[in-house]
Design a protein around this motif. Sequence first.
Motif, PDB file in Angstrom:
ATOM      1  N   ILE A   1       0.837  -1.205   0.000  1.00 42.52           N
ATOM      2  CA  ILE A   1       0.000   0.000   0.000  1.00 42.52           C
ATOM      3  C   ILE A   1       0.869   1.250   0.000  1.00 42.52           C
ATOM      4  CG2 ILE A   1      -1.706   1.311   1.311  1.00 42.52           C
ATOM      5  CD1 ILE A   1      -2.856  -1.350   2.256  1.00 42.52           C
TER       6      ILE A   1
ATOM      7  N   TYR B   1     -10.527  -1.728  -7.374  1.00 43.23           N
ATOM      8  CA  TYR B   1     -11.912  -1.440  -7.751  1.00 43.23           C
ATOM      9  C   TYR B   1     -12.545  -0.243  -7.042  1.00 43.23           C
ATOM     10  CZ  TYR B   1     -11.520  -6.044  -9.880  1.00 43.23           C
ATOM     11  OH  TYR B   1     -11.113  -7.110 -10.630  1.00 43.23           O
ATOM     12  N   THR B   2     -11.828   0.405  -6.145  1.00 41.42           N
ATOM     13  CA  THR B   2     -12.380   1.598  -5.494  1.00 41.42           C
ATOM     14  C   THR B   2     -11.664   2.848  -5.990  1.00 41.42           C
ATOM     15  OG1 THR B   2     -10.864   1.651  -3.590  1.00 41.42           O
ATOM     16  CG2 THR B   2     -12.792   0.202  -3.437  1.00 41.42           C
TER      17      THR B   2
ATOM     18  N   LEU C   1      -9.331  -8.266   0.350  1.00 40.94           N
ATOM     19  CA  LEU C   1      -9.849  -6.936   0.676  1.00 40.94           C
ATOM     20  C   LEU C   1      -8.959  -5.831   0.105  1.00 40.94           C
ATOM     21  CD1 LEU C   1     -11.037  -7.435   4.379  1.00 40.94           C
ATOM     22  CD2 LEU C   1     -12.474  -7.031   2.358  1.00 40.94           C
ATOM     23  N   VAL C   2      -7.652  -5.979   0.247  1.00 39.25           N
ATOM     24  CA  VAL C   2      -6.740  -4.952  -0.261  1.00 39.25           C
ATOM     25  C   VAL C   2      -6.721  -4.961  -1.788  1.00 39.25           C
ATOM     26  CG1 VAL C   2      -4.332  -4.187  -0.339  1.00 39.25           C
ATOM     27  CG2 VAL C   2      -5.333  -4.935   1.823  1.00 39.25           C
TER      28      VAL C   2
ATOM     29  N   HIS D   1     -10.571   5.200  -4.230  1.00 35.66           N
ATOM     30  CA  HIS D   1      -9.457   5.516  -3.338  1.00 35.66           C
ATOM     31  C   HIS D   1      -8.187   4.781  -3.765  1.00 35.66           C
ATOM     32  CE1 HIS D   1     -12.442   7.426  -0.831  1.00 35.66           C
ATOM     33  NE2 HIS D   1     -13.112   6.288  -0.729  1.00 35.66           N
ATOM     34  N   GLY D   2      -8.342   3.509  -4.125  1.00 33.69           N
ATOM     35  CA  GLY D   2      -7.194   2.755  -4.614  1.00 33.69           C
ATOM     36  C   GLY D   2      -6.665   3.318  -5.921  1.00 33.69           C
TER      37      GLY D   2
ATOM     38  N   PHE E   1      -9.757  -3.098  -2.725  1.00 33.67           N
ATOM     39  CA  PHE E   1      -9.575  -1.682  -2.384  1.00 33.67           C
ATOM     40  C   PHE E   1      -8.709  -0.969  -3.417  1.00 33.67           C
ATOM     41  CE2 PHE E   1      -6.837   1.507  -0.311  1.00 33.67           C
ATOM     42  CZ  PHE E   1      -7.811   2.437   0.046  1.00 33.67           C
ATOM     43  N   LEU E   2      -7.569  -1.558  -3.768  1.00 32.82           N
ATOM     44  CA  LEU E   2      -6.648  -0.900  -4.688  1.00 32.82           C
ATOM     45  C   LEU E   2      -7.131  -0.935  -6.138  1.00 32.82           C
ATOM     46  CD1 LEU E   2      -3.144  -2.079  -3.370  1.00 32.82           C
ATOM     47  CD2 LEU E   2      -4.160   0.202  -3.160  1.00 32.82           C
TER      48      LEU E   2
ATOM     49  N   TYR F   1      -4.092  11.015   0.981  1.00 26.47           N
ATOM     50  CA  TYR F   1      -3.924   9.611   0.603  1.00 26.47           C
ATOM     51  C   TYR F   1      -2.555   9.070   0.988  1.00 26.47           C
ATOM     52  CZ  TYR F   1      -8.408   9.366  -1.725  1.00 26.47           C
ATOM     53  OH  TYR F   1      -9.751   9.346  -1.974  1.00 26.47           O
TER      54      TYR F   1
END
Length: 336
Positions: free
Chosen positions: A74, A206-207, A199-200, A209-210, A203-204, A233
């Motif tokens: 991350i 498909y969102t 989950l990560v 924020h990612g 997150f990275l 971020y």
Amino acid sequence: MSSNSSEANLSSPKEKKSGFDFFQFLYKYGTIITIVVLIIVFSVANPSFLSVNNLINILRSISIVTIIAIGLTISLSVNGFDLSIGSVASLANAVVISMFVWHSQSTVVAIAVALLCALLVGLLNAFLIVKVRIPDMLLTLATMFVIQGVALTYTRSATISENMIMPDGSYSTGTISEIFGKIGQVPFIIIIMFAIVILVHIFLTYTKHGRYMYVIGGNQEAARLSGIPVNKYKILAYLLSALFAAIGGIVLASRVMTAEINAGGNYLMDAVAAAFIGLSVLGAGKPNAFGTFVGAVLIGILANGLVMMSVPYYAMDIVKGTVFALALALTYYKMK
């Protein structure tokens, strides 16, 4: 003439696509090829390598490395680098066990305090990197030693365990809860690892924020001009890096039921190797949770296979370093 040139322009991309690029193939699948080769070699050398029990043992052995490496992944996504993850894992490891043994706290309180301590370290890293603008590698190298020293001071440079002798000569009365002890056992330790990877990855990938993190990692100034809150971020990245390092330390504590001196430090280089090897898995070309997991699998298979082949411990680093270099060469060498 114009029609001929346009036909040439249209045909040239097709010609490029039709050819097989061997080096591009190695770039995308080099790590996976290395894993397959290792599996074949170790299976021939010892048929029990592919037994169900041994495969489960490999997954269990890479769980902590993977969790810690996911945090590093991350931070890499925003073009950062967190070298303090090993020390943070050691701190969380010491704090969570001490909450049980020294202070007779519940499982929830012990885990919460350990995570809070790690988040404070992540916040410190983020503040000094984002606001004071100290280069991330230099700053986290410094905090690595500071946090390592804090952990050693907190534990009085001793292993924390049940019924240990306290400074006043008495014995500790706190006990580690059975529920906490389950976390580091199969299948829970493997389930936690897979849950974090999935989950990560979501997150990275498909969102928004990612995606923002990837944009920042690719071109920070362009991200800023696009209206992305870059500092926000980057702070989030270092907080998550510390959080997952702490989870790794907590899982380690549950697995061994003690807090060893600098226990998390042993996982730093393997976590770094897993994250960097995973950059090019399936041609990703960027930090990603799935690639990091594949990198950790490579490390686990290699370590397990060497042990089963009775390779002396002092020669393991030579073999591991050689195979890692080969994996990186296969995946990073591309024709210009």
